[in-house]
Enzyme design. Structure first.
Site, PDB file in Angstrom:
ATOM      1  N   GLN A   1       0.621  -1.191   0.067  1.00  0.00           N
ATOM      2  CA  GLN A   1      -0.135  -0.066   0.139  1.00  0.00           C
ATOM      3  C   GLN A   1       0.826   1.272   0.053  1.00  0.00           C
ATOM      4  O   GLN A   1       0.463   2.375  -0.197  1.00  0.00           O
ATOM      5  CB  GLN A   1      -1.060   0.040   1.280  1.00  0.00           C
TER       6      GLN A   1
ATOM      7  N   ASP B   1       6.557   4.491  -1.562  1.00  0.00           N
ATOM      8  CA  ASP B   1       7.746   4.822  -1.202  1.00  0.00           C
ATOM      9  C   ASP B   1       8.925   4.290  -2.045  1.00  0.00           C
ATOM     10  O   ASP B   1      10.220   4.681  -1.930  1.00  0.00           O
ATOM     11  CB  ASP B   1       8.103   5.157   0.122  1.00  0.00           C
TER      12      ASP B   1
ATOM     13  N   HIS C   1      -1.142   1.587  -4.281  1.00  0.00           N
ATOM     14  CA  HIS C   1      -1.531   3.007  -4.109  1.00  0.00           C
ATOM     15  C   HIS C   1      -0.841   3.909  -5.080  1.00  0.00           C
ATOM     16  O   HIS C   1      -0.518   4.957  -4.805  1.00  0.00           O
ATOM     17  CB  HIS C   1      -1.678   3.444  -2.678  1.00  0.00           C
TER      18      HIS C   1
ATOM     19  N   CYS D   1       3.223  21.657 -14.575  1.00  0.00           N
ATOM     20  CA  CYS D   1       3.665  21.101 -15.938  1.00  0.00           C
ATOM     21  C   CYS D   1       3.848  22.350 -16.694  1.00  0.00           C
ATOM     22  O   CYS D   1       3.513  23.656 -16.533  1.00  0.00           O
ATOM     23  CB  CYS D   1       2.065  20.564 -16.172  1.00  0.00           C
TER      24      CYS D   1
ATOM     25  N   SER E   1      -2.523  -1.513   9.449  1.00  0.00           N
ATOM     26  CA  SER E   1      -3.554  -1.724  10.139  1.00  0.00           C
ATOM     27  C   SER E   1      -4.929  -2.030   9.341  1.00  0.00           C
ATOM     28  O   SER E   1      -5.839  -2.502  10.040  1.00  0.00           O
ATOM     29  CB  SER E   1      -4.324   0.005  10.627  1.00  0.00           C
TER      30      SER E   1
HETATM   31  N1  APR Z   1       7.037  -2.510  12.726  1.00  0.00           N
HETATM   32  C1  APR Z   1       5.824  -3.124  12.369  1.00  0.00           C
HETATM   33  N2  APR Z   1       4.480  -2.647  12.525  1.00  0.00           N
HETATM   34  C2  APR Z   1       4.469  -1.168  12.617  1.00  0.00           C
HETATM   35  C3  APR Z   1       5.731  -0.451  12.710  1.00  0.00           C
HETATM   36  C4  APR Z   1       6.940  -1.044  12.874  1.00  0.00           C
HETATM   37  N3  APR Z   1       8.038  -0.620  12.953  1.00  0.00           N
HETATM   38  N4  APR Z   1       5.513   0.848  13.147  1.00  0.00           N
HETATM   39  C5  APR Z   1       4.269   0.863  12.935  1.00  0.00           C
HETATM   40  N5  APR Z   1       3.501  -0.287  12.674  1.00  0.00           N
HETATM   41  C6  APR Z   1       2.125  -0.803  12.589  1.00  0.00           C
HETATM   42  C7  APR Z   1       1.036   0.598  13.307  1.00  0.00           C
HETATM   43  O1  APR Z   1       0.949  -0.371  14.516  1.00  0.00           O
HETATM   44  C8  APR Z   1      -0.176  -0.100  12.462  1.00  0.00           C
HETATM   45  O2  APR Z   1      -0.707  -1.211  12.560  1.00  0.00           O
HETATM   46  O3  APR Z   1       1.755  -0.337  11.001  1.00  0.00           O
HETATM   47  C9  APR Z   1       0.442  -0.119  10.914  1.00  0.00           C
HETATM   48  C10 APR Z   1       0.294   1.075  10.012  1.00  0.00           C
HETATM   49  O4  APR Z   1      -0.822   1.446   9.751  1.00  0.00           O
HETATM   50  P1  APR Z   1      -1.468   2.698   9.048  1.00  0.00           P
HETATM   51  O5  APR Z   1      -0.775   4.000   9.700  1.00  0.00           O
HETATM   52  O6  APR Z   1      -3.081   2.555   8.962  1.00  0.00           O
HETATM   53  O7  APR Z   1      -0.989   2.525   7.570  1.00  0.00           O
HETATM   54  P2  APR Z   1      -1.673   1.558   6.497  1.00  0.00           P
HETATM   55  O8  APR Z   1      -2.143   0.248   7.149  1.00  0.00           O
HETATM   56  O9  APR Z   1      -0.392   1.365   5.399  1.00  0.00           O
HETATM   57  O10 APR Z   1      -2.791   2.462   5.888  1.00  0.00           O
HETATM   58  C11 APR Z   1      -3.362   1.937   4.562  1.00  0.00           C
HETATM   59  O11 APR Z   1      -4.423   4.042   4.362  1.00  0.00           O
HETATM   60  O12 APR Z   1      -4.363   6.150   4.690  1.00  0.00           O
HETATM   61  C12 APR Z   1      -4.124   5.481   3.697  1.00  0.00           C
HETATM   62  O13 APR Z   1      -3.307   5.306   1.672  1.00  0.00           O
HETATM   63  C13 APR Z   1      -2.822   5.100   2.886  1.00  0.00           C
HETATM   64  O14 APR Z   1      -1.770   3.386   2.145  1.00  0.00           O
HETATM   65  C14 APR Z   1      -2.278   3.885   3.607  1.00  0.00           C
HETATM   66  C15 APR Z   1      -3.636   3.149   3.684  1.00  0.00           C
END
Ligand code: APR
Length: 251
Positions: free
Chosen positions: A102, A105, A120, A148, A189
């Protein structure tokens, strides 16, 4: 974390003939890029309904570019961490076949992974809504908002809320989830659809699910078979070591 839980997860990967991973922002936190929903995450600074929807971009691109600039600075200097490098090694060892990410980067690719499906998009290119021109982020480095040659403000090739996931990424990832024997869920998450359908499809089709996260998620209680709590940058390398030991004893 107890060694035997690593061994249990490594055993699943060792036996699986088709293993995929679903990753989220958590895997890049140790590269200096905050995630979205943890305390201090990006959405605690920028309300996604004001900064991360396609309507917000179309109505006020300069405002959205204030958030994009923040993200740009973080991503531009980020290096793959031990979790990205470890997943690249799992792929080379033949224990990981596809990564569905997702993240935008590009750190999985920088960490050596070849088979990466980007749900994404990717922040390394930008497009013009007006004339369709494409640019690399490098060409527009330091230009905020990026414009642009036709004068329109450019949009990074990342998927905003309200935009569709690339059809090819969707089809391919669901096909892989249906035939996976093992699924690694790392640093997400799992609250955003359709990415969060991957664990359900994989589980329904018999995959064993390994979840790596600093904290439990809504998947942990009922989809996850092996939950390894902690930082991905520590756990993934431990899994690589565990698999190398299994190869040693198997030969
Ligand atoms: N190691 C493992 N897990 C981690 C670490 C780490 N070092 N740091 C954070 N986490 C966990 C957090 O506990 C959380 O459950 O990674 C998860 C990140 O969740 P989000 O911040 O919700 O990110 P993500 O799940 O990628 O979001 C999905 O939502 O906002 C949109 O487009 C955006 O791609 C993103 C999508």
């Amino acid at each position: 974390m107890t060694i035997d839980i690593i061994k249990k997860a490594a055993q699943i990967l060792f036996e699986s003939k088709s293993t995929i991973a679903l990753t989220g922002a958590g895997i890049s936190v140790e590269s200096g890029i905050p995630d979205f929903r943890s305390a201090g995450g990006l959405w605690s600074k920028y309300d996604p309904s004001e900064y991360a929807t396609i309507d917000a971009f179309r109505s006020d691109p300069e405002k959205v570019w204030r958030m994009l600039r923040d993200m740009d600075d973080l991503v531009a200097n980020a290096k793959p961490n031990r979790a990205h490098l470890g997943m690249g090694e799992l792929e080379r060892m033949g224990f990981l076949h596809y990564i569905i990410t997702q993240n935008v980067d590009n750190l999985h690719q920088a960490g050596g992974a070849k088979n990466v499906i980007e749900y994404h998009g990717n922040s390394s290119t930008l497009s013009c809504f007006g004339c369709g021109s494409r640019y690399t982020a490098l060409e527009k480095k330091g230009e905020y908002p990026a414009k642009c040659r036709c004068g329109m403000i450019l949009k990074p090739d990342v998927i905003f809320f309200g935009e569709a996931i690339p059809q090819e990424a969707l089809n391919r990832s669901f096909q892989l989830a249906r035939s996976a024997q093992a699924l690694m869920i790392v640093g997400t998450s799992a609250v955003v659809s359709p990415a969060n359908q991957i664990p359900i499809i994989a589980k329904q089709n018999g995959a064993k699910v390994i979840e790596i996260n600093k904290e439990e998620t809504h998947l942990t209680g009922h989809i996850t078979d092996v939950f390894i709590q902690g930082e991905a940058g520590t756990i993934i390398p431990d899994l690589v070591v565990g698999l190398k030991e299994m190869i040693q004893t198997a030969t």
